[in-house]
Every structure is written in structure tokens, then in C-alpha cells.
Scaffold this motif. Structure first.
Motif, mmCIF file in Angstrom:
data_model
loop_
_atom_site.group_PDB
_atom_site.id
_atom_site.type_symbol
_atom_site.label_atom_id
_atom_site.label_comp_id
_atom_site.label_asym_id
_atom_site.label_seq_id
_atom_site.Cartn_x
_atom_site.Cartn_y
_atom_site.Cartn_z
ATOM 1 N N ALA A 1 0.840 -1.190 0.000
ATOM 2 C CA ALA A 1 0.000 0.000 0.000
ATOM 3 C C ALA A 1 0.878 1.244 0.000
ATOM 4 N N MET A 2 0.520 2.205 -0.840
ATOM 5 C CA MET A 2 1.293 3.440 -0.958
ATOM 6 C C MET A 2 0.335 4.627 -0.994
ATOM 7 N N SER B 1 2.719 -6.678 2.273
ATOM 8 C CA SER B 1 4.151 -6.847 2.547
ATOM 9 C C SER B 1 4.681 -5.690 3.381
ATOM 10 N N PHE B 2 4.280 -4.478 3.033
ATOM 11 C CA PHE B 2 4.602 -3.294 3.818
ATOM 12 C C PHE B 2 3.764 -2.139 3.310
ATOM 13 N N VAL B 3 3.819 -1.042 4.040
ATOM 14 C CA VAL B 3 3.171 0.200 3.628
ATOM 15 C C VAL B 3 4.265 1.214 3.335
ATOM 16 N N ARG B 4 4.144 1.870 2.191
ATOM 17 C CA ARG B 4 5.149 2.852 1.776
ATOM 18 C C ARG B 4 4.523 4.240 1.712
ATOM 19 N N CYS C 1 -0.298 0.748 11.026
ATOM 20 C CA CYS C 1 0.708 -0.254 10.667
ATOM 21 C C CYS C 1 1.195 -1.006 11.904
ATOM 22 N N HIS C 2 1.511 -0.285 12.943
ATOM 23 C CA HIS C 2 2.084 -0.931 14.125
ATOM 24 C C HIS C 2 1.036 -1.716 14.904
ATOM 25 N N GLU C 3 -0.209 -1.305 14.808
ATOM 26 C CA GLU C 3 -1.288 -2.078 15.407
ATOM 27 C C GLU C 3 -1.397 -3.457 14.768
ATOM 28 N N HIS C 4 -1.081 -3.537 13.466
ATOM 29 C CA HIS C 4 -1.212 -4.795 12.729
ATOM 30 C C HIS C 4 0.147 -5.417 12.385
ATOM 31 N N ASP C 5 1.218 -4.874 12.949
ATOM 32 C CA ASP C 5 2.563 -5.417 12.753
ATOM 33 C C ASP C 5 2.952 -5.432 11.264
ATOM 34 N N ILE C 6 2.657 -4.344 10.581
ATOM 35 C CA ILE C 6 3.034 -4.173 9.173
ATOM 36 C C ILE C 6 4.156 -3.145 9.113
ATOM 37 N N PRO C 7 5.284 -3.443 8.455
ATOM 38 C CA PRO C 7 6.380 -2.463 8.378
ATOM 39 C C PRO C 7 5.938 -1.188 7.662
ATOM 40 N N LEU C 8 6.332 -0.047 8.206
ATOM 41 C CA LEU C 8 6.089 1.245 7.570
ATOM 42 C C LEU C 8 7.408 1.761 7.016
ATOM 43 N N VAL C 9 7.424 1.955 5.703
ATOM 44 C CA VAL C 9 8.628 2.383 4.984
ATOM 45 C C VAL C 9 8.402 3.792 4.455
ATOM 46 N N LEU C 10 9.347 4.685 4.712
ATOM 47 C CA LEU C 10 9.277 6.059 4.215
ATOM 48 C C LEU C 10 10.292 6.260 3.109
ATOM 49 N N ASP C 11 9.809 6.674 1.932
ATOM 50 C CA ASP C 11 10.698 7.125 0.863
ATOM 51 C C ASP C 11 10.959 8.603 1.107
ATOM 52 N N ASP D 1 9.618 2.462 10.398
ATOM 53 C CA ASP D 1 10.511 1.337 10.644
ATOM 54 C C ASP D 1 11.740 1.382 9.753
ATOM 55 N N ILE D 2 11.549 1.843 8.534
ATOM 56 C CA ILE D 2 12.627 1.912 7.548
ATOM 57 C C ILE D 2 12.495 3.231 6.804
ATOM 58 N N ILE D 3 13.621 3.899 6.556
ATOM 59 C CA ILE D 3 13.656 5.098 5.727
ATOM 60 C C ILE D 3 14.700 4.872 4.644
ATOM 61 N N TYR D 4 14.279 4.994 3.404
ATOM 62 C CA TYR D 4 15.259 4.916 2.318
ATOM 63 C C TYR D 4 15.200 6.200 1.503
#
Length: 483
Positions: A127-128, A185-188, A213-223, A258-261
Motif C-alpha cells: 500500500a502506498m 508486505s509493507f506500507v510505503r 501499521c504498528h497495530e497490525h505489525d506491518i512495516p512502515l517504509v518512508l521514501d 521502521d525503515i527510511i530509504y
């Protein structure tokens, strides 16, 4: 705000820097511009830079560096492993984002490749708030699909909504309810939605997405590639941020993810990229792909000189006087075009001014690539190289041959940071205004060579009919010997 008011009360952007290194430009006569765009297959990516007057294709890797960045490049430590340059970059990223783990990569899409290898599971979705071309491709090639959950205002061409890049959180909850958390798989989240006008999201929206995301244990990725522009808009538009300093806004954003790229071709005014990771286990899952695809863990395919420049550039990204010039120039260009009746995306976003080709060329069928046609026409009228951001930038289904029509047909006129003068921007405005008055002359495009993957980068088109010749003739009739 770094603006000055003069000339009958008109507000004009004021650069908080001076130019110390210049590059000579060439403005070809219109007949030679026609030859150049024909040789490029009417794809502005394939133009030779020597034939371009103002290069507004992108802000990626073409932002002006500061004297501090140039100086830092001379102290680069070129050791293959254990480089002091890497340590300086790592320390700066920890200071800025507060994440303990970092993997370098040669640019943003290289980081997306690693994320795809590790995070994307077949038969799931990502999801984006909105996709970017390469981010979508790295999901699709791993057997997953992209779900665009943009706020309803995000796809309105004209709007006064300050954060059109917000994710529709109700839609995100509905997707999770329908598919289950394991179906994502994750949310971007993309800071500054590139393909719909560089529109930002708010801190409240990112907070709500993070909570889901954190309520459902889905990684949150920030571009974070376009983070600088998003920060500017948060500072001036977001009630939660107006009283915060830029470093505090960045930290508040990073704490939610959770992740920043990022692509450092945009963020940090350099060339390179990387992935910042909060969790050690996730870091170790990704770590092996750096030496496989990029280089050793302390350079990841980047030049150490560029790494030194990025380190300084990250500091400059935290300086409001450094990050405000781009959005202010964009706002000036958008407002001037809008004042003259030229259809543009509003409110002004980041990255560049975005011209709405659907309204500009409302006589051209969308299946004839109006944004591509308009990008060619802009080059003919001005020598300005913009970028098609429409159906040509979509991907045809390789199994069915079905071509999705883009939500928007845009020509992006990027304004790389600290590069152009106001007179150059005014020149571009004037020529686009002329083109709009003569828009009836512009026709559509069709494919000559259509690659299967990322076709907009190197595909070739041709005009339907002889409209390019007629446009050049009208230009010469109106401007005489002027270029």
C-alpha cells in the motif's frame, strides 16, 4: 520567510545564496530544436544535454552543491573497507533520523531493489500513498501488486488542500480488514508524491498511518527522497510543525517509521542513496544484498567523495534557508502560469511546476499521449526540457497487453535546487504561455519503439501528422529571428 516584496507589491522569491560557479548554456534556433527532438524519438530523456537550454527534466543528481560540500569532497577517505568517510555519513544519518542501522546504495532504486528482495512477498500487496515508477516496478517483479491509497483530494488537479499527498487511512483500514495484515508486505509513504505534482503529506497523516501499521505489525517504509520539500510544506502549512525547527520535524517523522530509504540524488544534494533501519534483525536480512548488488558495506556503490558531499548536504537539508528556495521558485512559476490561464497543478507542490496536459491539450485523446506531446512541444517552443508524467510513464501489462491510462497527464518542469535564476524561470513561463495560445497546433503521439520495462526512459515516439513542423512555422512567424 525568505521573500522580498517589491515591484508594485508583488512577492518574488529571494535566493539566500549567491552563484560562484557557472555553466555556459546554449539556446538552439527552433529549427535545430526540431531536429534534436526528432533524433531523440520525441522522448526528452533521449535529448543530448548540449541541445537543451534549461534542463527541467528532473531534480535528481543535478542540484547545485554548496562550497561546503565541494570542500568536504577533498577530505574523502577512499579505503575500500572501514572508511572514515562512511563513519561520518553514518554518524550524520543517526543524528538526523535516530536509526541505528544503515546500508549504503548507489541510488534510490538500488535501495528499492534490496527492499523488494527482502520485504515483498508474492501474492501480497504494498500500500502506498502514491506509486513512483521504480518503486512500483520493484514490487511487481516480485509478484505483488501496488495499491494506491491516496487521499481523495490528491487526484484533484486544482485544489486548495495543503496536503494532497496524504494517505487515505480509511482505505488502508479497509484493505487490512479485507486482506488481513498478512496480505500486505509493507506500507510505503512517499514524502512528496512525485507523480501527482510533488504534493506533501502532513505529520498527523503519517502518525495515523504509523498507528495503523504498528497495530497490525506491518512495516512502515518512508521514501525520503523528496523529504526537503515535504519538510518545507510541513513548516509553513502544518499546525503541528509551524513552531518546530526542521531537525525536530525530521525526528518526529523518523520516529514513526521502521525503515527510511532515500535517493541522495535528491536528498542531500549529492549522488547516492541508502536505507536506514530501526531493527537489527531486519538490517541483517538486508545486509547481504549490499555486497551482492552494490559494493562493500561501507560504500555501497557510492563514490566516497559523493558520500562526503551527502553528509554536508544532510546538514543543509535541516536549514530552512536552504530548502525553501526550490518550493518558493516553484510556487512563483505555478502562480504565474496560473495567472496567465495555463492549466497547472495547484496548490504548488515540490520538485517542479506541473502543467496539466489533459486541459492544455483537451483536443488530444489520452491514448495519444498528450503529456508526451506537450513535453516535445515545450522543448520546441523554448529549449526547455521537461518530463512526461502520464500514460507514457505507466507500464503495459506484459501478459494482456492492456495499457492503463494514468490518473493525470502532466509535464513536470523540475526546478533543481539552487540552479536557475528568476529570469530563466520567467523565460520558461513566457514561452509556455505562447505555446498555450497556440495549443491547437499540437497533436498526439504514437509509439515507434515501445520497451516492455520502464518504457518512458528509452522508448521512441513520433507525432501523428505534421504538427511539429506547423508549430515551428508558427513560432518563426511570431518571433522572427528570435531563438
Amino acid at each position: 520567510m525568505s521573500k522580498v516584496t517589491f515591484f508594485r507589491g508583488q512577492q518574488l522569491p529571494l535566493e539566500m545564496h549567491k552563484v560562484r560557479i557557472i555553466q555556459k548554456l546554449t539556446l538552439l534556433p527552433v529549427e535545430q530544436r526540431l531536429e534534436a527532438i526528432r533524433a531523440a524519438g520525441h522522448n526528452t530523456f533521449l535529448l543530448q544535454n548540449a541541445d537543451v537550454f534549461l534542463d527541467m527534466l528532473t531534480d535528481s543528481g543535478v542540484n547545485a552543491m554548496s562550497q561546503e560540500q565541494q570542500a568536504a569532497m577533498f577530505r574523502a577517505d577512499d579505503a575500500y573497507a572501514g572508511s572514515a568517510t562512511y563513519t561520518r555519513l553514518y554518524d550524520k544519518l543517526v543524528e538526523v533520523f535516530g536509526m541505528e542501522y544503515f546500508l549504503p546504495a548507489h541510488q534510490g532504486r538500488a535501495a528499492e531493489n534490496i527492499l523488494g528482495q527482502v520485504l515483498v512477498r508474492p501474492d501480497t500487496a504494498v500500500a502506498m500513498n502514491y506509486h513512483f515508477t521504480t518503486s512500483k516496478q520493484h514490487v511487481v517483479v516480485h509478484g505483488a501488486e501496488v495499491l494506491e491509497l491516496i487521499h481523495p483530494d490528491g487526484l484533484k488537479v486544482t485544489s486548495d488542500h495543503p496536503f494532497k499527498g496524504n494517505m487515505d487511512t480509511d482505505a488502508l483500514r479497509a484493505v487490512i480488514a479485507e486482506r488481513g495484515a498478512e496480505g500486505l508486505s509493507f506500507v510505503r509513504m512517499e514524502a512528496g508524491t512525485n507523480l501527482i505534482g510533488g504534493q506533501p503529506f502532513s505529520l498527523d497523516n503519517l502518525t495515523e498511518v504509523s498507528q495503523i501499521c504498528h497495530e497490525h505489525d506491518i512495516p512502515l517504509v518512508l521514501d525520503a527522497s523528496l523529504l526537503a520539500d515535504n519538510l518545507y510544506f510541513m513548516k509553513i502549512r502544518d499546525p503541528r510543525c509551524v513552531d518546530l525547527e526542521i531537525p525536530a520535524i525530521v525526528k518526529a517523522m523518523a520516529d514513526l517509521c521502521d525503515i527510511i530509504y532515500f535517493s541522495a540524488r535528491k536528498l542531500g544534494f549529492g549522488r547516492g542513496g541508502g536505507i536506514c533501519i530501526r531493527d537489527e534483525a531486519m538490517y541483517k536480512r538486508m545486509r547481504g544484498f549490499v555486497p551482492m548488488f552494490e559494493g562493500f558495506l561501507t560504500y555501497g556503490g557510492m563514490s566516497v567523495r559523493e558520500m562526503e558531499a551527502i553528509t554536508v548536504g544532510l546538514d543543509e537539508t535541516l536549514d530552512f534557508d536552504m530548502i525553501n528556495q526550490g518550493p518558493q521558485f516553484i510556487a512563483y512559476m505555478v502562480n504565474e502560469l496560473d495567472r496567465r490561464g495555463v492549466p497547472v497543478i495547484t496548490p504548488p507542490g515540490g520538485l517542479g511546476a506541473h502543467v496539466d496536459a489533459m486541459r492544455f491539450l483537451d483536443h488530444v485523446d489520452q491514448r495519444q499521449y498528450p503529456a508526451a506531446a506537450l513535453a516535445s512541444a515545450v522543448f520546441l517552443a523554448s529549449g526547455v526540457r521537461g518530463m512526461e508524467r502520464g500514460t507514457m510513464s505507466e507500464a503495459r501489462d506484459i501478459n494482456t497487453g492492456v495499457e492503463p491510462l494514468a490518473h493525470m497527464e502532466l509535464v513536470r518542469l523540475a526546478l533543481p535546487r539552487r540552479v536557475f535564476t528568476l529570469s530563466q524561470v520567467n523565460y520558461a513561463i513566457d514561452r509556455i504561455d505562447w505555446l498555450y495560445q497556440n495549443r491547437h497546433l499540437v497533436g498526439g503521439m504514437r509509439w515507434v519503439e515501445e520497451p516492455e520495462i520502464l518504457r518512458f526512459f528509452y522508448g521512441r515516439l513520433e507525432p501523428i501528422g505534421d504538427w511539429t513542423t506547423r508549430l515551428v512555422e508558427q513560432f518563426r512567424a511570431d518571433f522572427g529571428d528570435s531563438l
